[in-house]
Design an enzyme around this catalytic site. Structure first.
Site, PDB file in Angstrom:
ATOM      1  N   ASN A  66       0.780  -1.218  -0.053  1.00 50.31           N
ATOM      2  CA  ASN A  66      -0.119   0.040   0.069  1.00 50.31           C
ATOM      3  C   ASN A  66       0.882   1.239  -0.003  1.00 50.31           C
ATOM      4  OD1 ASN A  66       0.501  -0.676   2.547  1.00 50.31           O
ATOM      5  ND2 ASN A  66      -0.977   0.568   3.602  1.00 50.31           N
ATOM      6  N   GLU A  70       0.534   5.416   0.264  1.00 45.31           N
ATOM      7  CA  GLU A  70      -0.412   6.330   0.788  1.00 45.31           C
ATOM      8  C   GLU A  70       0.091   7.706   0.475  1.00 45.31           C
ATOM      9  OE1 GLU A  70      -0.914   5.633   5.262  1.00 45.31           O
ATOM     10  OE2 GLU A  70      -1.919   3.701   4.654  1.00 45.31           O
ATOM     11  N   CYS A  78      -4.216   0.671  -2.748  1.00 45.28           N
ATOM     12  CA  CYS A  78      -3.804  -0.337  -1.677  1.00 45.28           C
ATOM     13  C   CYS A  78      -3.041  -1.302  -2.324  1.00 45.28           C
ATOM     14  CB  CYS A  78      -5.392  -1.303  -1.870  1.00 45.28           C
ATOM     15  SG  CYS A  78      -6.767  -0.658  -1.164  1.00 45.28           S
ATOM     16  N   GLU A 100      -3.063  -4.351  -2.990  1.00 42.77           N
ATOM     17  CA  GLU A 100      -3.448  -5.348  -3.970  1.00 42.77           C
ATOM     18  C   GLU A 100      -3.603  -4.722  -5.491  1.00 42.77           C
ATOM     19  OE1 GLU A 100      -4.709  -4.774  -1.129  1.00 42.77           O
ATOM     20  OE2 GLU A 100      -6.018  -6.424  -0.571  1.00 42.77           O
ATOM     21  N   CYS A 143     -10.442  -4.965   0.093  1.00 45.36           N
ATOM     22  CA  CYS A 143     -11.710  -3.785  -0.092  1.00 45.36           C
ATOM     23  C   CYS A 143     -12.511  -4.258  -1.399  1.00 45.36           C
ATOM     24  CB  CYS A 143     -11.113  -2.403  -0.065  1.00 45.36           C
ATOM     25  SG  CYS A 143     -10.381  -1.755  -1.483  1.00 45.36           S
ATOM     26  N   CYS A 190     -10.408  -3.212  -4.692  1.00 41.54           N
ATOM     27  CA  CYS A 190      -9.565  -4.145  -5.281  1.00 41.54           C
ATOM     28  C   CYS A 190     -10.240  -5.600  -5.728  1.00 41.54           C
ATOM     29  CB  CYS A 190      -8.711  -4.792  -3.820  1.00 41.54           C
ATOM     30  SG  CYS A 190      -7.715  -3.474  -3.389  1.00 41.54           S
TER      31      CYS A 190
HETATM   32  N1  THU Z   1      -5.294  -1.351   2.630  1.00 43.95           N
HETATM   33  C1  THU Z   1      -4.518  -2.305   1.608  1.00 43.95           C
HETATM   34  O1  THU Z   1      -3.664  -1.945   1.011  1.00 43.95           O
HETATM   35  N2  THU Z   1      -5.385  -3.490   1.118  1.00 43.95           N
HETATM   36  C2  THU Z   1      -6.442  -3.844   1.916  1.00 43.95           C
HETATM   37  O2  THU Z   1      -7.088  -4.790   1.536  1.00 43.95           O
HETATM   38  C3  THU Z   1      -7.236  -3.065   2.880  1.00 43.95           C
HETATM   39  C4  THU Z   1      -6.595  -1.548   3.236  1.00 43.95           C
HETATM   40  C5  THU Z   1      -4.570  -0.270   2.919  1.00 43.95           C
HETATM   41  C6  THU Z   1      -5.152   0.918   2.436  1.00 43.95           C
HETATM   42  C7  THU Z   1      -4.625   1.978   3.411  1.00 43.95           C
HETATM   43  O3  THU Z   1      -3.107   2.379   3.010  1.00 43.95           O
HETATM   44  C8  THU Z   1      -4.363   1.097   4.580  1.00 43.95           C
HETATM   45  O4  THU Z   1      -4.452  -0.079   4.192  1.00 43.95           O
HETATM   46  C9  THU Z   1      -5.360   1.409   5.893  1.00 43.95           C
HETATM   47  O5  THU Z   1      -6.742   1.332   5.163  1.00 43.95           O
END
Ligand code: THU
Length: 158
Positions: A62, A64, A73, A75, A112, A115
């Site tokens: 991930n 940000e 994310c 994925e 999520c 994804c």
């Molecule tokens: N996140 C992912 O990378 N994958 C997931 O399946 C759930 C959430 C990340 C997004 C964000 O950077 C952090 O997790 C918190 O939500």
């Protein structure tokens, strides 16, 4: 009116060592990818590893951003990387792991909706099931196809 029911089948493992060698390698790659997460805001480090047909593994984490919706994310980072670099190669499987406070989360992180939608797209594109492996410290969940996590996939556009 007819009431209908759908059911999904998935497998739960207690430990990574119970997985077959290919899936174990993928799960380990997802855990390792959490080290490359850029998550200064959530401090929730997610790693994803995609196995392409032929065996190559492509990872993502991930990423940000201070403008929150601009982040992505793990994925989708992994799948878009795979789609962009190897457009003609099928994504056979994706493993996902998350680390919080320096520890692999006990319960696996579940992808999520956005994804899942992207997984569905690549599965439809290649017409081959994409296996999903959710890696937690206490349990590992394996779904054999995206439909199991995203029933009633949108496919009306012909
Ligand atoms: N996140 C992912 O990378 N994958 C997931 O399946 C759930 C959430 C990340 C997004 C964000 O950077 C952090 O997790 C918190 O939500």
């Amino acid at each position: 009116m007819t009431q209908k029911e759908i059911s999904i089948t998935y497998r739960e493992y207690g430990n990574i060592s119970e997985l077959g060698p290919e899936d174990r390698l993928l799960a380990e790659a997802a855990i390792e990818a959490t080290d490359r997460s850029y998550s200064p805001y959530s401090k929730f480090r997610v790693g994803a590893a995609v196995r392409l047909s032929g065996g190559k593994i492509v990872c993502g984490s991930n990423q940000e951003n201070i403008a929150y919706p601009s982040g992505l994310c793990a994925e989708r980072t992994a799948m878009f990387y795979a789609g962009a670099a190897f457009p003609d190669t099928c994504m056979e499987a994706i493993a996902i792991a998350a680390v919080q406070n320096g520890e692999l989360c006990s319960t696996p992180a579940s992808p999520c909706g956005a994804c899942r939608q992207v997984m569905a797209e690549y599965q439809t594109k290649t017409k081959k099931a994409m296996r999903i492996i959710l890696v937690g410290a206490a349990k590992i969940l394996v779904f054999d196809k995206v439909d199991d996590l995203l029933p009633f996939i949108f496919d009306s556009l012909k």
